[in-house]
Design a protein around this motif. Structure first.
Motif, PDB file in Angstrom:
ATOM      1  N   ALA A  86     -11.449  -6.181   8.212  1.00  0.00           N
ATOM      2  CA  ALA A  86     -10.009  -6.275   8.484  1.00  0.00           C
ATOM      3  C   ALA A  86      -9.238  -6.532   7.201  1.00  0.00           C
ATOM      4  CB  ALA A  86      -9.758  -7.385   9.497  1.00  0.00           C
ATOM      5  N   GLN A  87      -9.797  -7.379   6.321  1.00  0.00           N
ATOM      6  CA  GLN A  87      -9.155  -7.647   5.045  1.00  0.00           C
ATOM      7  C   GLN A  87      -9.143  -6.401   4.167  1.00  0.00           C
ATOM      8  OE1 GLN A  87      -7.519 -10.257   4.201  1.00  0.00           O
ATOM      9  NE2 GLN A  87      -7.079  -9.643   2.081  1.00  0.00           N
ATOM     10  N   ALA A  88     -10.215  -5.633   4.183  1.00  0.00           N
ATOM     11  CA  ALA A  88     -10.281  -4.402   3.392  1.00  0.00           C
ATOM     12  C   ALA A  88      -9.258  -3.383   3.871  1.00  0.00           C
ATOM     13  CB  ALA A  88     -11.693  -3.823   3.445  1.00  0.00           C
ATOM     14  N   LEU A  89      -9.124  -3.254   5.206  1.00  0.00           N
ATOM     15  CA  LEU A  89      -8.101  -2.352   5.737  1.00  0.00           C
ATOM     16  C   LEU A  89      -6.705  -2.801   5.308  1.00  0.00           C
ATOM     17  CD1 LEU A  89      -9.441  -1.738   9.358  1.00  0.00           C
ATOM     18  CD2 LEU A  89      -9.339  -0.064   7.512  1.00  0.00           C
ATOM     19  N   SER A  90      -6.484  -4.109   5.309  1.00  0.00           N
ATOM     20  CA  SER A  90      -5.182  -4.630   4.912  1.00  0.00           C
ATOM     21  C   SER A  90      -4.894  -4.358   3.444  1.00  0.00           C
ATOM     22  CB  SER A  90      -5.104  -6.126   5.193  1.00  0.00           C
ATOM     23  OG  SER A  90      -3.891  -6.669   4.735  1.00  0.00           O
ATOM     24  N   VAL A  91      -5.901  -4.458   2.585  1.00  0.00           N
ATOM     25  CA  VAL A  91      -5.713  -4.201   1.161  1.00  0.00           C
ATOM     26  C   VAL A  91      -5.246  -2.767   0.928  1.00  0.00           C
ATOM     27  CG1 VAL A  91      -6.911  -3.979  -1.049  1.00  0.00           C
ATOM     28  CG2 VAL A  91      -7.304  -5.977   0.382  1.00  0.00           C
ATOM     29  N   LEU A  92      -5.806  -1.827   1.684  1.00  0.00           N
ATOM     30  CA  LEU A  92      -5.419  -0.421   1.537  1.00  0.00           C
ATOM     31  C   LEU A  92      -4.212  -0.057   2.377  1.00  0.00           C
ATOM     32  CD1 LEU A  92      -8.901   1.361   1.479  1.00  0.00           C
ATOM     33  CD2 LEU A  92      -7.461   0.669  -0.436  1.00  0.00           C
ATOM     34  N   GLY A  93      -3.638  -1.033   3.085  1.00  0.00           N
ATOM     35  CA  GLY A  93      -2.463  -0.763   3.888  1.00  0.00           C
ATOM     36  C   GLY A  93      -2.752   0.016   5.137  1.00  0.00           C
ATOM     37  N   LEU A  94      -3.960  -0.136   5.705  1.00  0.00           N
ATOM     38  CA  LEU A  94      -4.371   0.622   6.887  1.00  0.00           C
ATOM     39  C   LEU A  94      -4.489  -0.304   8.089  1.00  0.00           C
ATOM     40  CD1 LEU A  94      -7.114   2.816   5.188  1.00  0.00           C
ATOM     41  CD2 LEU A  94      -4.793   3.522   5.771  1.00  0.00           C
ATOM     42  N   ARG A  95      -4.532   0.312   9.268  1.00  0.00           N
ATOM     43  CA  ARG A  95      -4.687  -0.413  10.508  1.00  0.00           C
ATOM     44  C   ARG A  95      -5.795   0.226  11.327  1.00  0.00           C
ATOM     45  NH1 ARG A  95       1.448  -1.794  12.701  1.00  0.00           N
ATOM     46  NH2 ARG A  95       2.114  -3.005  10.878  1.00  0.00           N
ATOM     47  N   ALA A 137       0.815  -1.207   0.000  1.00  0.00           N
ATOM     48  CA  ALA A 137       0.000   0.000   0.000  1.00  0.00           C
ATOM     49  C   ALA A 137       0.849   1.257   0.000  1.00  0.00           C
ATOM     50  CB  ALA A 137      -0.928  -0.011   1.214  1.00  0.00           C
ATOM     51  N   ALA A 138       2.076   1.174   0.532  1.00  0.00           N
ATOM     52  CA  ALA A 138       2.948   2.350   0.598  1.00  0.00           C
ATOM     53  C   ALA A 138       3.621   2.664  -0.726  1.00  0.00           C
ATOM     54  CB  ALA A 138       3.998   2.159   1.682  1.00  0.00           C
ATOM     55  N   GLY A 139       3.447   1.821  -1.728  1.00  0.00           N
ATOM     56  CA  GLY A 139       3.999   2.127  -3.037  1.00  0.00           C
ATOM     57  C   GLY A 139       5.026   1.150  -3.554  1.00  0.00           C
ATOM     58  N   ILE A 141      -8.524   6.888   4.973  1.00  0.00           N
ATOM     59  CA  ILE A 141      -8.985   5.854   4.039  1.00  0.00           C
ATOM     60  C   ILE A 141      -9.085   6.410   2.627  1.00  0.00           C
ATOM     61  CG2 ILE A 141     -10.936   4.376   3.433  1.00  0.00           C
ATOM     62  CD1 ILE A 141     -11.428   3.965   6.383  1.00  0.00           C
ATOM     63  N   ALA A 142      -9.648   7.613   2.502  1.00  0.00           N
ATOM     64  CA  ALA A 142      -9.781   8.224   1.180  1.00  0.00           C
ATOM     65  C   ALA A 142      -8.404   8.504   0.565  1.00  0.00           C
ATOM     66  CB  ALA A 142     -10.600   9.510   1.273  1.00  0.00           C
ATOM     67  N   ALA A 143      -7.474   8.972   1.392  1.00  0.00           N
ATOM     68  CA  ALA A 143      -6.132   9.257   0.874  1.00  0.00           C
ATOM     69  C   ALA A 143      -5.429   7.978   0.445  1.00  0.00           C
ATOM     70  CB  ALA A 143      -5.307   9.992   1.938  1.00  0.00           C
ATOM     71  N   ALA A 144      -5.577   6.905   1.232  1.00  0.00           N
ATOM     72  CA  ALA A 144      -4.947   5.637   0.864  1.00  0.00           C
ATOM     73  C   ALA A 144      -5.548   5.090  -0.427  1.00  0.00           C
ATOM     74  CB  ALA A 144      -5.102   4.628   1.989  1.00  0.00           C
ATOM     75  N   TYR A 145      -6.867   5.243  -0.588  1.00  0.00           N
ATOM     76  CA  TYR A 145      -7.502   4.755  -1.806  1.00  0.00           C
ATOM     77  C   TYR A 145      -7.003   5.526  -3.028  1.00  0.00           C
ATOM     78  CZ  TYR A 145     -11.049   4.070  -5.392  1.00  0.00           C
ATOM     79  OH  TYR A 145     -11.678   3.818  -6.581  1.00  0.00           O
ATOM     80  N   ARG A 146      -6.891   6.849  -2.905  1.00  0.00           N
ATOM     81  CA  ARG A 146      -6.407   7.638  -4.039  1.00  0.00           C
ATOM     82  C   ARG A 146      -4.970   7.254  -4.393  1.00  0.00           C
ATOM     83  NH1 ARG A 146      -9.161  11.843  -1.281  1.00  0.00           N
ATOM     84  NH2 ARG A 146      -7.181  12.491  -0.356  1.00  0.00           N
ATOM     85  N   HIS A 147      -4.159   7.035  -3.365  1.00  0.00           N
ATOM     86  CA  HIS A 147      -2.760   6.665  -3.612  1.00  0.00           C
ATOM     87  C   HIS A 147      -2.668   5.312  -4.322  1.00  0.00           C
ATOM     88  CE1 HIS A 147       1.545   6.337  -2.989  1.00  0.00           C
ATOM     89  NE2 HIS A 147       1.371   5.149  -2.442  1.00  0.00           N
TER      90      HIS A 147
END
Length: 660
Positions: A585-594, A524-526, A602-608
Motif C-alpha cells: 500500500a505504501q509503494a502504491l502511494s509513493v507512485l501515486g496509484l490506488r 505523483a501527478a507532477g 504501474i510502469a507508466a507511473a514509474y517512468r513519469h
C-alpha cells in the motif's frame, strides 16, 4: 634554506619521481609524456626545441567547498525553472467529483457579460458626447506686445465685430483721436475690461503718434545769417480707414485699475460674462489731442458704431451652429447614459442569477475524528505560518563566476507568498480552509483533499499523494531581513578566495548569510514546489506534523464534499486498499496509484516519476534540492521493485484482487 629531496628513476618509457610530496609517475617518450603528480593530478606534456604545451586531463580529486545561495543579481545567468505540473495535467489525474463540478460550473457562460459590455459601450459614448456638448472654447484673443507685434498691422479681420458677436455689445465706447488715427476704447462693465481698437492698417500710424507725441515743436528759421541746424523727422505713416470699417485690437486694460493686461487675462475677464447685451453702447468723445501745438478739431459723437457686418454675421452663425450641435450631443449623451443604466440593471440581476448557478455549495458534516484531522493539517500548516516570511523558488541555476556573486554557488529567483484563510472562487462552504497563495496558483487545504487552482481551473491532490521533505540552506540575503531569521555568517558582494573583500571594487559591501528552511512538496501527478522559510525549524516542524497527519488520516475514512443536491458528504470506500500488505500500500502511494491499477499503469507511473526526479533533471539545481530529489528517487525505485516482486508472487491482476 629548507630541506628538499627529489630523485627520479627511469625504466624504459616509465619514470618514477620521488619528492617530499610523495611519489609521482610518468610514461612516454621524449617530447610527449603523461604525468601523474603525487597530488593526484594528471596532465600531458608535448614539446620540442624549447617549446612545450601542457594540458590537465582532469582537475584532480579536490572537491570545491559548499557555497550558499544568492538572490539573483542584475547580471545573473539564465535560470533553470523549477517546473511543476500544469493544472491541466493535475486535472487529468484528479478523481474528485468536486473538481469536476467546479470546472463544469466555471466553464458555464455568463450572459450578463454581454449586458455589461453593452452598458459599458453606451456609457462611454454618453460620456464622450456629453463632454463634446459643453460650451466650446472660443478662439484665443490676439496677443499684444506694446504695438511691437507686426501681425497687428497686417490684420484685416474686424476684431471688434468678433467680440460683439461672442460677448455682446460693450457698455460704453470712448472715441479719441490720436493724430490722424481714430481710437475706440470699448468697455464691458460686467467683465471690468477695456479693449482698445484702431482701424485696420492704422497700427503703424498709432505707433508713430505714441512715439512722437511728446516731441518739442520744430525750430523755425530766423533772420540770422546762420540758422540752427534742423533735425529731420521721419515721415508719419498714413491712416486710411477702409470701407469695411474693420478694427484691430491694440491693447487690453483692466477697467478698474487702468493697468495693461495680457490676452490670456483679458480672455478670463470676458469668460465671466453671463448675459450678452444687445443694447447699443453709450458713445463718448474725449477731449481733442494736441497736434503740433494746436488742438485738433472736436469730433461729434456718432449716432451708431459701425463694424463689418459680414464678419459679425459669420461669427454669429458659427456660434449658433456650435450651440445646436452642443444641444444635440447633450441629448445623445443623456440617451446613451439612460440606455447604459437600462442594460446595467438587468445585467446585475442576470449576473446574480448566474452566480447562483455557477456557485458550488460545499457543506461538510465532520465527525469528531474528521475534525481532529482537520485541526492536525491546519496545525502543521501553522508551523509554516509562524515564519516571518515564506518564499517560493521559481528558478535556480549554478553560478560560474562566484567571485562576483558574493561567493554563492547558485542563483535563485524567488517570490514571497502568503498563507490565509480563504474559500475557492465560486464556492460557498461552512468551512473556511487555509489557503497557500502562491501568486499564479493557490492551494486550498480542505478536509478531504487539496484543491489546486490555476488560471480559473481546479485540480485535486489527495493528501496521501502529497509528499513533503525539509532541510536547511545557507542563503546570502540582499533584500530586507526578517526579524525571526538566523544569521550564520557574512560575506562580501565581491569576494576573494580566502573570503575577504575584493579591493578592486569600490562599491563592495558586506552581505549577511542567513540560515533558511527548505520545504519540497511533490506528488505523483507532477506537483513540484520548493519553498524557503525564514525559520529552519518551521520547515522541519511542518514536515514532521504533516507526515504525522498523513499517518493518522490513513487510519480513518474521510467523507467527500457534498454539493447542492446532497446535503451531506458521501463516504469513499477504501476497504480494498486496507487489504493490501502495508509495504505494498505504501509503494502504491509513493507512485501515486490506488488499488485497481494494472501493471502497465504501474510502469507508466514509474517512468513519469523517474523523469521528474532523475539526477540529470536536477543537476543544475541547488544541493539541498538535489538531496531531496535523490532521496525521492530512491523511494520511487524501492516502491517499483516492491511492486514488481509482489506482482510476480501474486500473478495477474495482483493489485485489483481484494484477497491481496
Amino acid at each position: 634554506m629548507g630541506f628538499s629531496f627529489r630523485r627520479s628513476s627511469s625504466f624504459g618509457p616509465f619514470r618514477l619521481n620521488f619528492s617530499k610530496s610523495g611519489i609521482g609517475a610518468s610514461v612516454g617518450v621524449k617530447g610527449a609524456r603523461v604525468t601523474l603528480t603525487p597530488a593526484g593530478r594528471t596532465y600531458i606534456t608535448v614539446g620540442a626545441g624549447g617549446f612545450s604545451y601542457r594540458q590537465n586531463l582532469h582537475a584532480g580529486y579536490r572537491s570545491s567547498p559548499v557555497r550558499p545561495q544568492l538572490q539573483p543579481a542584475q547580471t545573473a545567468p539564465a535560470l533553470d525553472e523549477i517546473k511543476t505540473a500544469d493544472v491541466e495535467e493535475l486535472r487529468e489525474s484528479s478523481k474528485s467529483e468536486l473538481v469536476e463540478d467546479l470546472n463544469r460550473r466555471a466553464a458555464m457562460f455568463n450572459p450578463a457579460i454581454i449586458l455589461f459590455i453593452a452598458a459599458g459601450i453606451l456609457g462611454l459614448i454618453g460620456m464622450i458626447t456629453l463632454t463634446s456638448s459643453l460650451p466650446a472654447m472660443l478662439p484665443a484673443l490676439p496677443e499684444i506686445s506694446s504695438y511691437s507685434d507686426s501681425t497687428r498691422q497686417a490684420n484685416m479681420t474686424d476684431e471688434y465685430a468678433l467680440l460683439v458677436a461672442r460677448y455682446g455689445e460693450p457698455s460704453t465706447v470712448q472715441i479719441a483721436q490720436a493724430g490722424s488715427t481714430p481710437v475706440r476704447n470699448a468697455t464691458w462693465d460686467s467683465a471690468h475690461l477695456t479693449v482698445r481698437f484702431v482701424p485696420v492698417g492704422c497700427v503703424d500710424a498709432l505707433r508713430y503718434f505714441e512715439a512722437h507725441k511728446d516731441d518739442p515743436p520744430p525750430i523755425h528759421a530766423t533772420g540770422r545769417r546762420r540758422s540752427a541746424p534742423r533735425t529731420e523727422t521721419p515721415t508719419a505713416p498714413s491712416c486710411n480707414v477702409t470701407a469695411s470699417k474693420a478694427s484691430t485690437i491694440v491693447a487690453y486694460e483692466d477697467a478698474q485699475s487702468h493697468t495693461p493686461i495680457d490676452a490670456a487675462t483679458a480672455a478670463g475677464f470676458l469668460a465671466g460674462i453671463s448675459n450678452r447685451s444687445a443694447a447699443a453702447p453709450v458713445v463718448n468723445v474725449s477731449t481733442p489731442v494736441l497736434v503740433k501745438g494746436r488742438a485738433a478739431k472736436a469730433l461729434a459723437p456718432p449716432q451708431s458704431l459701425e463694424y463689418d457686418q459680414p464678419t459679425f454675421q459669420k461669427e454669429e452663425q458659427r456660434l449658433r451652429e456650435l450651440e445646436i450641435t452642443g444641444k444635440l450631443n447633450q441629448r445623445i449623451g443623456v440617451a446613451c447614459l439612460a440606455g447604459a443604466v437600462l442594460f446595467l440593471i438587468p445585467g446585475v440581476l442576470v449576473h446574480r442569477k448566474n452566480r447562483e448557478k455557477r456557485t458550488t455549495q460545499l457543506i461538510y458534516d465532520l465527525s469528531d475524528s474528521a475534525k481532529a484531522l482537520q485541526e492536525e493539517v491546519e496545525g502543521s500548516l501553522g508551523h509554516l505560518g509562524r515564519s516571518g516570511a515564506i518564499w517560493r523558488l521559481d528558478s535556480q541555476s549554478a553560478i560560474t563566476d562566484w567571485k562576483r556573486n558574493a561567493g554563492a554557488a547558485y542563483n535563485v529567483q524567488r517570490e514571497r507568498i502568503s498563507m490565509r484563510r480563504s474559500t475557492p472562487a465560486r464556492v460557498e462552504s461552512n468551512i473556511v480552509p487555509l489557503c497557500l497563495d502562491l501568486g499564479k496558483l493557490k492551494l486550498f487545504f480542505l478536509p478531504d483533499q487539496v484543491l489546486y487552482w490555476q488560471r480559473g481551473t481546479f485540480a485535486s491532490i489527495d493528501y496521501s499523494d502529497l509528499k513533503v521533505a525539509s532541510t536547511s540552506t545557507r542563503f546570502i540575503e540582499e533584500s530586507v531581513q526578517t526579524s525571526d531569521s538566523q544569521q550564520v555568517g557574512n560575506t562580501w558582494r565581491y569576494v576573494r578566495k580566502d573570503g575577504g573583500p575584493d579591493r578592486r571594487f569600490s562599491n563592495n559591501r558586506q552581505l549577511p548569510i542567513m540560515l533558511y528552511g527548505v520545504v519540497h512538496a511533490t506528488s505523483a501527478a507532477g506537483l513540484n514546489l520548493v519553498f524557503h522559510t525564514s525559520r529552519p525549524d518551521s520547515a522541519t516542524s511542518f514536515q514532521t506534523n504533516f507526515q504525522a497527519f498523513q499517518m493518522n488520516r490513513s487510519r480513518h475514512t474521510l467523507p467527500d464534499p457534498a454539493t447542492e443536491s446532497a446535503p451531506k458528504s458521501s463516504t469513499r470506500d477504501d476497504s480494498t486498499a486496507l487489504t493490501f500488505p502495508t509495504d505494498i500500500a505504501q509503494a502504491l502511494s509513493v507512485l501515486g496509484l490506488r488499488p485497481g491499477c494494472t501493471a502497465e499503469e504501474i510502469a507508466a507511473a514509474y517512468r513519469h516519476m523517474a523523469q521528474m526526479y532523475h539526477p540529470d533533471k536536477t543537476a543544475g539545481l541547488g544541493p539541498e534540492i538535489q538531496k531531496l530529489a535523490d532521496q525521492r528517487m530512491k523511494e520511487i525505485n524501492a516502491a517499483h521493485q516492491a511492486l514488481k516482486r509482489f506482482d510476480q508472487s501474486q500473478g495477474e491482476n495482483a493489485y485489483s484482487n481484494p484477497r491481496c
